[in-house]
Design a protein around this motif. Structure first.
Motif, mmCIF file in Angstrom:
data_model
loop_
_atom_site.group_PDB
_atom_site.id
_atom_site.type_symbol
_atom_site.label_atom_id
_atom_site.label_comp_id
_atom_site.label_asym_id
_atom_site.label_seq_id
_atom_site.Cartn_x
_atom_site.Cartn_y
_atom_site.Cartn_z
ATOM 1 N N LEU A 270 111.390 74.442 30.659
ATOM 2 C CA LEU A 270 110.108 74.626 30.359
ATOM 3 C C LEU A 270 109.663 75.924 30.780
ATOM 4 N N TYR A 271 109.034 76.569 29.820
ATOM 5 C CA TYR A 271 108.386 78.100 29.973
ATOM 6 C C TYR A 271 106.803 77.919 29.957
ATOM 7 N N CYS A 272 106.309 78.869 30.554
ATOM 8 C CA CYS A 272 104.705 79.049 30.853
ATOM 9 C C CYS A 272 104.189 80.045 29.807
ATOM 10 N N PRO A 273 103.277 79.822 29.321
ATOM 11 C CA PRO A 273 102.564 80.697 28.077
ATOM 12 C C PRO A 273 101.995 81.997 28.974
ATOM 13 N N GLY A 274 101.619 83.128 28.261
ATOM 14 C CA GLY A 274 101.100 84.259 28.845
ATOM 15 C C GLY A 274 99.786 83.714 29.808
ATOM 16 N N PHE A 275 99.241 82.951 29.595
ATOM 17 C CA PHE A 275 97.820 82.648 30.118
ATOM 18 C C PHE A 275 97.862 81.719 31.280
ATOM 19 N N ALA A 276 99.238 81.253 31.466
ATOM 20 C CA ALA A 276 99.447 80.162 32.543
ATOM 21 C C ALA A 276 100.586 80.437 33.234
ATOM 22 N N ASP A 277 100.636 79.581 34.213
ATOM 23 C CA ASP A 277 102.022 79.700 35.202
ATOM 24 C C ASP A 277 101.850 78.255 35.972
ATOM 25 N N VAL A 278 103.255 78.322 36.727
ATOM 26 C CA VAL A 278 103.206 77.138 37.637
ATOM 27 C C VAL A 278 103.870 77.892 38.890
ATOM 28 N N GLY B 55 116.091 83.226 31.184
ATOM 29 C CA GLY B 55 115.966 82.329 30.129
ATOM 30 C C GLY B 55 115.976 82.944 28.738
ATOM 31 N N VAL B 56 115.947 82.187 27.554
ATOM 32 C CA VAL B 56 115.624 82.524 26.340
ATOM 33 C C VAL B 56 114.268 83.306 26.208
ATOM 34 N N TRP B 57 113.320 82.811 27.109
ATOM 35 C CA TRP B 57 112.015 83.487 26.939
ATOM 36 C C TRP B 57 111.861 84.100 28.473
#
Length: 350
Positions: free
Chosen positions: A261-269, A317-319
């Protein structure tokens, strides 16, 4: 340009000041949040995302947390919660609701493109018509905003409607189309009939989430799920997602290769040790904290979930950014569905 373009260091440099500003905004406007921060001794400056104060997700079920006056509340979202337990409540004003709908649409455009695609829903239309709308029904209704020519794969009694599915595939042969459903539903009511009847799903883009516990009972993990769909139906564009009502509009989307899973630019984990609460390095499992700049009307910008996860890598990764997986619920944690993610997005996503 998609929301999956920023390397981790660049994204963190942008997120930290935005999230710090949100922390101070909510500290000023939300008295319960201010009391929590005071009790914990949290104060700026914050030099990283992990240094920002977070709230445990259950506080949204036990406390009224909002940073806007009552008259500005446009919508109150609720999670499905535990059986008999109180649901989380999320308070949105119009600006927050619109921003979250735009963000969700931008995230999905990364895999769906700019135009609404024909949509095959792996569920029954009746789930959207119930007087008391379930979390599953809300999820279906919210996602329907991103498709057209909606066709339901199950009849009103919940039985597979192979005639409807065949008709949909015939109408849209040779063109891409969207498939949406919760994971266990897509396995039982799409994969199995497609394999049995030789249906070609190669034109589809499948968005799915939730239900992995039921899948584990059948010894089907994410890798097997993707492999069987590709081998037996031709469906290779498959994207799981992770999200929750406490950060409505923010979803963490599986990359095209299924590597995480990847994080969009306005979010993170942030993955935290469940004993020390410190951030753990990639490869070490821990509790998932989700952060997002979207929650402006309530202090949900940094939420510690009750889900275990692990970061597999960063910018590898891919992103770009963190690449992670959800490992399952913390023992005794409440069981809730990811369908909450799309609850009440409604027309703003159009």
């Amino acid at each position: 340009m998609t929301v999956f373009t920023l390397p981790q260091a660049v994204k963190e440099a942008r997120l930290v000041p935005e999230l710090a500003a949100l922390t101070e905004r909510h500290r000023t406007a939300c008295p319960p949040y201010r009391r929590v921060l005071a009790a914990l001794g949290h104060a700026p400056p914050y030099d990283s995302v992990a240094a920002l104060p977070w709230l445990p997700v259950r506080l949204f079920a036990t406390h009224e947390l909002k940073s806007v006056p009552d008259e500005a509340v446009f919508r109150v979202l609720t999670s499905s919660g535990t059986t008999g337990g109180p649901p989380s409540r999320v308070f949105l004003d119009r600006a927050a609701a619109a921003a979250q709908a735009r963000a969700l649409a931008a995230t999905l455009r990364a895999v769906l493109g700019e135009r609404r695609l024909p949509m095959l829903v792996i569920d029954s239309r009746s789930v959207t018509r119930a007087a008391a709308l379930s979390a599953r029904g809300a999820g279906v209704l919210g996602m329907m905003n991103f498709g057209r020519d909606h066709t339901f794969a199950l009849d009103d009694d919940g039985a597979p409607d192979l005639h409807a599915v065949r008709g949909f595939l015939a109408r849209h042969a040779g063109t891409p189309y969207l498939i949406f459903g919760f994971t266990f539903m897509t396995w039982r009511h799409l994969y199995r009939p497609a394999r049995e009847h030789g249906l070609d799903l190669s034109g589809g883009v499948l968005i799915h989430s939730g239900g992995w516990k039921k899948m584990a009972d059948e010894a089907v993990d994410n890798a097997v799920y993707r492999e069987r769909f590709a081998a037996d139906t031709g469906l290779t564009r498959v994207h799981d997602f992770y999200g929750m009502v406490e950060q409505i509009g923010t979803i963490f989307l599986e990359g095209p290769d299924g590597g995480g899973l990847y994080c969009p630019g306005f979010a993170d984990v942030v993955i935290r040790d469940p004993v020390t609460w410190q951030e753990v390095p990639p490869g070490t499992p821990g509790l998932i904290e989700v952060v997002s700049t979207l929650p402006t009307s309530y202090p949900g910008h940094a939420v510690l979930t009750e889900d275990m996860g692990v970061v597999h890598g960063v910018d590898d990764g891919v992103w770009p950014g963190k690449r992670f997986s959800v490992l399952g619920r913390l023992p005794r944690a409440e069981a809730r569905g990811c369908s909450d993610t799309f609850r009440a997005v409604g027309e703003e996503a159009a």
